[in-house]
Design an enzyme around this catalytic site. Sequence first.
Site, short mmCIF file in Angstrom:
data_model
loop_
_atom_site.label_atom_id
_atom_site.label_comp_id
_atom_site.label_asym_id
_atom_site.label_seq_id
_atom_site.Cartn_x
_atom_site.Cartn_y
_atom_site.Cartn_z
N LYS A 30 -34.04 -6.91 32.37
CA LYS A 30 -33.00 -6.30 33.21
C LYS A 30 -32.17 -7.41 33.84
CE LYS A 30 -32.93 -2.31 36.32
NZ LYS A 30 -33.75 -1.58 37.30
O1 G3P Z 1 -33.58 0.49 39.60
C1 G3P Z 1 -32.30 0.78 40.00
C2 G3P Z 1 -32.09 2.07 40.75
O2 G3P Z 1 -32.66 3.16 40.13
C3 G3P Z 1 -32.22 1.99 42.23
O3 G3P Z 1 -32.26 3.23 42.88
O4 G3P Z 1 -32.58 4.65 44.88
O5 G3P Z 1 -32.61 2.14 45.11
O6 G3P Z 1 -30.49 3.34 44.66
P1 G3P Z 1 -31.97 3.34 44.46
#
Ligand code: G3P
Length: 218
Positions: A87
């Site tokens: 990633k």
């Molecule tokens: O891994 C990336 C993403 O899914 C992050 O989610 O909830 O931290 O905006 P969030």
Amino acid sequence: MKFFIDTANLAQIKEANELGILDGVTTNPSLMAKEGIKGRDNILKHYVDICKIVKGDVSAEVISTDFEGIIREGEELASLHENIVVKVPMIKDGIKAISFFKSEGIRTNCTLVFSPGQAILAAKAGATYISPFIGRLDDIAFNGLELIAQITGIFAVQGYETQVLAASIRNPIHIVKCAEIGAHVITSPLEPILALLNHPLTDSGLQKFLADHKKANG
Ligand code: G3P
């Protein structure tokens, strides 16, 4: 549409995997920190532990932001297990690294995508997945699902092979809408996935079936 779980919590990964619907896992440095996983060796071991639970792609994020660092880290992560996807953040050196990884046969997930232009660049560089963040856009009053629709449309028109991995999912409606729009993958915490199970008419209907069976059979 593939279902990935967005967590580094092994118990939750196991729970989703036992449903038989799990196609992979995504993690990020915040999710690793949340589980208290720290120190290079522990972090690498944790990725291997996740790969042992799930038969599917596992995104492991680099923390370097310069080309050489991203390559060094990415090669190490990719060597851990065949299912690891590196990633890489959506920055200039990240795009360079994604092109390099592509030429080496290392698969990538370009993260922190918030615009169609960023998605096009990552696809051109040869990313396996791009991760547009729905919830974080919604949080600042932009429509995250509209971005998913725009990117899936562009990728279809252009015939890009890169898969749209809708990330930052906050609720079950995000998942349903992504399926409707044609996202290739969603990555979600466990809760929105489990919320897809629920309907009050299912609960009351089941209670009635069971009660009628009991009445008839004693
Ligand atoms: O891994 C990336 C993403 O899914 C992050 O989610 O909830 O931290 O905006 P969030």
